[in-house]
Write a protein that holds these residues in place. Structure first.
Motif, PDB file in Angstrom:
ATOM      1  N   VAL A  13      31.378 109.347 -35.712  1.00 20.98           N
ATOM      2  CA  VAL A  13      30.313 109.099 -36.695  1.00 20.98           C
ATOM      3  C   VAL A  13      29.629 107.762 -36.406  1.00 20.98           C
ATOM      4  CG1 VAL A  13      29.869 108.579 -39.135  1.00 20.98           C
ATOM      5  CG2 VAL A  13      31.271 110.544 -38.516  1.00 20.98           C
ATOM      6  N   GLY A  16      27.499 108.153 -33.251  1.00 26.26           N
ATOM      7  CA  GLY A  16      26.284 108.904 -33.558  1.00 26.26           C
ATOM      8  C   GLY A  16      25.293 108.117 -34.382  1.00 26.26           C
ATOM      9  N   ALA A  17      25.791 107.297 -35.305  1.00 29.00           N
ATOM     10  CA  ALA A  17      24.912 106.511 -36.169  1.00 29.00           C
ATOM     11  C   ALA A  17      24.079 105.508 -35.377  1.00 29.00           C
ATOM     12  CB  ALA A  17      25.733 105.796 -37.238  1.00 29.00           C
ATOM     13  N   LEU A  21      20.990 110.423 -33.724  1.00 26.65           N
ATOM     14  CA  LEU A  21      21.489 111.288 -34.785  1.00 26.65           C
ATOM     15  C   LEU A  21      21.324 110.621 -36.149  1.00 26.65           C
ATOM     16  CD1 LEU A  21      24.763 112.500 -33.046  1.00 26.65           C
ATOM     17  CD2 LEU A  21      22.570 113.690 -33.204  1.00 26.65           C
ATOM     18  N   PRO A  22      20.936 111.377 -37.154  1.00 18.32           N
ATOM     19  CA  PRO A  22      20.727 110.792 -38.494  1.00 18.32           C
ATOM     20  C   PRO A  22      22.053 110.670 -39.259  1.00 18.32           C
ATOM     21  CG  PRO A  22      20.142 113.100 -38.517  1.00 18.32           C
ATOM     22  CD  PRO A  22      20.529 112.778 -37.101  1.00 18.32           C
ATOM     23  N   LEU A  23      22.896 109.780 -38.814  1.00 15.46           N
ATOM     24  CA  LEU A  23      24.207 109.583 -39.441  1.00 15.46           C
ATOM     25  C   LEU A  23      24.307 108.169 -40.000  1.00 15.46           C
ATOM     26  CD1 LEU A  23      26.457 111.155 -36.659  1.00 15.46           C
ATOM     27  CD2 LEU A  23      25.772 112.215 -38.810  1.00 15.46           C
ATOM     28  N   GLN A  24      25.140 108.019 -41.023  1.00 17.29           N
ATOM     29  CA  GLN A  24      25.455 106.707 -41.593  1.00 17.29           C
ATOM     30  C   GLN A  24      26.968 106.534 -41.526  1.00 17.29           C
ATOM     31  OE1 GLN A  24      23.247 104.359 -42.637  1.00 17.29           O
ATOM     32  NE2 GLN A  24      21.704 105.747 -41.857  1.00 17.29           N
ATOM     33  N   SER A  25      27.415 105.487 -40.911  1.00 23.25           N
ATOM     34  CA  SER A  25      28.848 105.279 -40.730  1.00 23.25           C
ATOM     35  C   SER A  25      29.487 104.462 -41.844  1.00 23.25           C
ATOM     36  CB  SER A  25      29.097 104.598 -39.383  1.00 23.25           C
ATOM     37  OG  SER A  25      28.378 103.379 -39.316  1.00 23.25           O
ATOM     38  N   ALA A  28      31.821 106.356 -44.228  1.00 28.78           N
ATOM     39  CA  ALA A  28      33.101 106.700 -43.619  1.00 28.78           C
ATOM     40  C   ALA A  28      34.017 105.480 -43.567  1.00 28.78           C
ATOM     41  CB  ALA A  28      32.895 107.271 -42.216  1.00 28.78           C
ATOM     42  N   ASN A  50      30.123 102.315 -32.655  1.00 31.41           N
ATOM     43  CA  ASN A  50      28.735 101.940 -32.891  1.00 31.41           C
ATOM     44  C   ASN A  50      28.169 101.160 -31.704  1.00 31.41           C
ATOM     45  OD1 ASN A  50      26.650 100.353 -35.158  1.00 31.41           O
ATOM     46  ND2 ASN A  50      27.022 102.549 -35.308  1.00 31.41           N
TER      47      ASN A  50
END
Length: 144
Positions: A13, A16-17, A21-25, A28, A50
């Motif tokens: 995650v 990807g963030a 990719l539209p992710l927020q870590s 998590a 990250n």
């Protein structure tokens, strides 16, 4: 085994963030810390993911002429120009701000475009991104 999977998921995650990719870590990270996982390990795993995700942006920057007009390219021409101006003005030290939600990804791409050495890039980006996770974890534990 389940715990290892959680950390692998956190890594993915966070990776990807930092990419297209539209992710927020952050969610998590907070969730794992509030579930009593080791805060230091959470910060290190998320920071590593990250930072390596940002290295993907650096690689895209190295090949910007081939990729900049592709639909999936993560930064528009205007944002890329602004980030390049910022980078030229403040130099490599601007990479300490690569964690910013707006402009951070563009800075990592511009670092590749301008051929920032990978070792310097990784060090400065890691400091900024790990520092952000330290603050997020501190806030989460302070509010818990």
């Amino acid at each position: 085994m389940i715990v290892a999977g959680l950390y692998a998921g956190l890594f993915l995650v966070a990776f990807g963030a930092a990419t297209i990719l539209p992710l927020q870590s952050e969610a998590a990270v907070v969730g794992m810390v509030l579930a009593d996982h080791d805060a230091g390990l959470v910060v290190l795993v998320a920071g590593a993911g990250n930072t390596l995700g940002a290295a993907t942006n650096w690689l895209l920057g190295r090949g910007v002429e081939r990729f900049r007009h592709r639909r999936w390219f993560p930064v528009g021409p205007g944002a890329l120009r602004r980030a390049e101006g910022w980078y030229r003005r403040y130099g490599r030290w601007s990479l300490l701000l690569s964690w910013l939600p707006l402009g951070g990804d563009a800075l990592t791409i511009v670092a590749g475009v301008l051929r920032e050495p990978l070792a310097v890039f990784l060090l400065l980006v890691a400091i900024g991104k790990i520092g952000r996770y330290v603050v997020v974890v501190g806030l989460a534990l302070g509010l818990a």
